[in-house]
Design an enzyme around this catalytic site. Structure first.
Site, PDB file in Angstrom:
ATOM      1  N   GLY A  10       0.830  -1.209   0.000  1.00 33.28           N
ATOM      2  CA  GLY A  10       0.000   0.000   0.000  1.00 33.28           C
ATOM      3  C   GLY A  10       0.859   1.252   0.000  1.00 33.28           C
ATOM      4  O   GLY A  10       2.085   1.199  -0.120  1.00 33.28           O
ATOM      5  N   TYR A 149     -15.564   2.852  10.628  1.00 30.92           N
ATOM      6  CA  TYR A 149     -14.113   2.829  10.444  1.00 30.92           C
ATOM      7  C   TYR A 149     -13.430   3.305  11.722  1.00 30.92           C
ATOM      8  O   TYR A 149     -12.521   2.659  12.235  1.00 30.92           O
ATOM      9  CB  TYR A 149     -13.740   3.719   9.252  1.00 30.92           C
ATOM     10  CG  TYR A 149     -12.259   3.856   9.040  1.00 30.92           C
ATOM     11  CD1 TYR A 149     -11.469   2.737   8.793  1.00 30.92           C
ATOM     12  CD2 TYR A 149     -11.645   5.100   9.081  1.00 30.92           C
ATOM     13  CE1 TYR A 149     -10.106   2.867   8.590  1.00 30.92           C
ATOM     14  CE2 TYR A 149     -10.286   5.239   8.882  1.00 30.92           C
ATOM     15  CZ  TYR A 149      -9.515   4.124   8.633  1.00 30.92           C
ATOM     16  OH  TYR A 149      -8.161   4.247   8.435  1.00 30.92           O
TER      17      TYR A 149
END
Ligand code: UDP
Length: 327
Positions: A10, A149
């Site tokens: 990532g 989240y």
């Protein structure tokens, strides 16, 4: 040291991997390539101190083997990006909570240290500025997926701190504030690469809401420096650190600065939140880190200025769009 990086393909993970290899450390990456990209690791593939596996952080036997092979784990694998989170809340909660459970469980077997990535989202709608690590977290209602989240990451933090307190596993937590830089894609909603791409193409720059909301953007290279110093600081175990810069900018000003930097004729378009995300979407109007604890502990604070950050992100987007470099 030999470092196991989950989510190493990532944006932050690949920069961290590159810096560690350049320093002489060994790196082992696990990534399922859901949002990470193999191209981010291209400069490292084939290096003798670098290795990677494509797989899930929820695959416990695999994670156990990789944790064992390394001295320390940096757990970055997670569902990230406000757009992705709003669109795929089940995936977000399951990946973020279960992935961290697996990593901590494996690390605990041999008391291996873990650095957990958390997020400034955990401060939620708090209005006590700047945000310090021991401040209260102020969440919105469960009907708004965005907060899932924040809560999944808050639970990760609690679990990490519980492993430290109860089982003495050295766990350090980094709350990353808006971290930006080359390789970050705008695909999952992140604002700066989106603005850069729009400005370079001469398309309208889409500012959500009034644009009066503000953020502090930190350069990924600064975040990586902070992570490496924390890995080397014994007293960091059992502690939570804000990792970010504190130069505040409104999103409207950001759009103007990106447009000016590109010499673009894009117009700036205000898009209602309901159109950009979903009905009832809640944004934070301000988000500013208190960086004092980080600086006190590692003698460093992220300080790359916004002009440099914009320049780096625009150059990266220009290369992705295969446009010629600026004169
Ligand atoms: N935003 C925007 N236009 C975009 C993407 C995001 O105006 O194309 C806004 C978003 O609503 C938020 C800020 O920019 O107020 C930062 O968004 P991002 O998703 O990058 O990070 P967040 O701070 O929300 O996690």
């Amino acid at each position: 040291m030999r470092v196991f990086i989950t989510g190493g393909a990532g944006f932050i993970g690949s920069h961290l991997a590159e810096r560690l290899i350049a320093r002489g450390d060994g790196v082992l990456v696990l990534d399922d390539l859901s949002t990470g990209e193999m191209s981010n690791l291209e400069p490292l593939v084939g290096h003798e101190r670098f290795d990677y596996r494509v797989g899930s952080v929820t695959d416990e036997p695999l994670v156990a083997e990789l944790v064992d092979r390394c001295d320390v784990t940096v757990h970055l694998a997670a569902a990230v990006g406000v757009k992705l989170i709003v669109e795929r809340p089940v995936h977000t909660i399951e990946t973020n909570v279960h992935g961290t459970e697996v990593v901590l469980h494996c690390a605990a077997k041999k008391q291996k240290p873990v650095l957990l990535a958390s997020t400034s989202e955990v401060y939620g709608k708090s209005s006590k500025f700047p945000f310090a690590e021991e401040d209260d977290l102020v969440m919105g209602a469960t009907v708004h997926s965005r907060w899932a989240y924040a809560c999944s990451k808050a639970l990760d933090e609690w679990l990490g701190l519980a492993y430290w307190n109860e089982k003495h596993v050295p766990v350090t937590i980094c709350r990353f504030f808006n971290t930006v830089g080359p390789r970050q894609t705008g695909r999952y909603g992140m604002v700066l690469p989106n603005f850069a791409r729009q400005a370079l193409r001469g398309e309208p720059i889409t500012v959500y809401g009034t644009g009066e909301q503000s953020r502090c953007f930190g350069h990924v290279q600064d975040a990586v420096e902070a992570v490496i110093r924390l890995l080397e600081t014994e007293g960091a175990a059992g502690e939570v650190f804000n990792v970010g810069a504190d130069e505040e900018v409104s999103i409207l000003q950001l759009a103007e600065r990106v447009r000016d930097h590109c010499g673009s004729s894009s117009k700036i378009e205000l898009v209602p939140y309901e159109k950009a995300y979903a009905k009832g979407f809640e944004d934070m109007m301000r988000r500013v880190p208190d960086c004092a604890k980080l600086e006190r502990t590692i003698g460093f604070r992220p300080r790359t200025g916004l002009d440099q950050i914009i320049a780096d992100v625009v150059a990266d987007q220009r290369a992705r769009l295969e446009l010629p470099a600026a004169g």
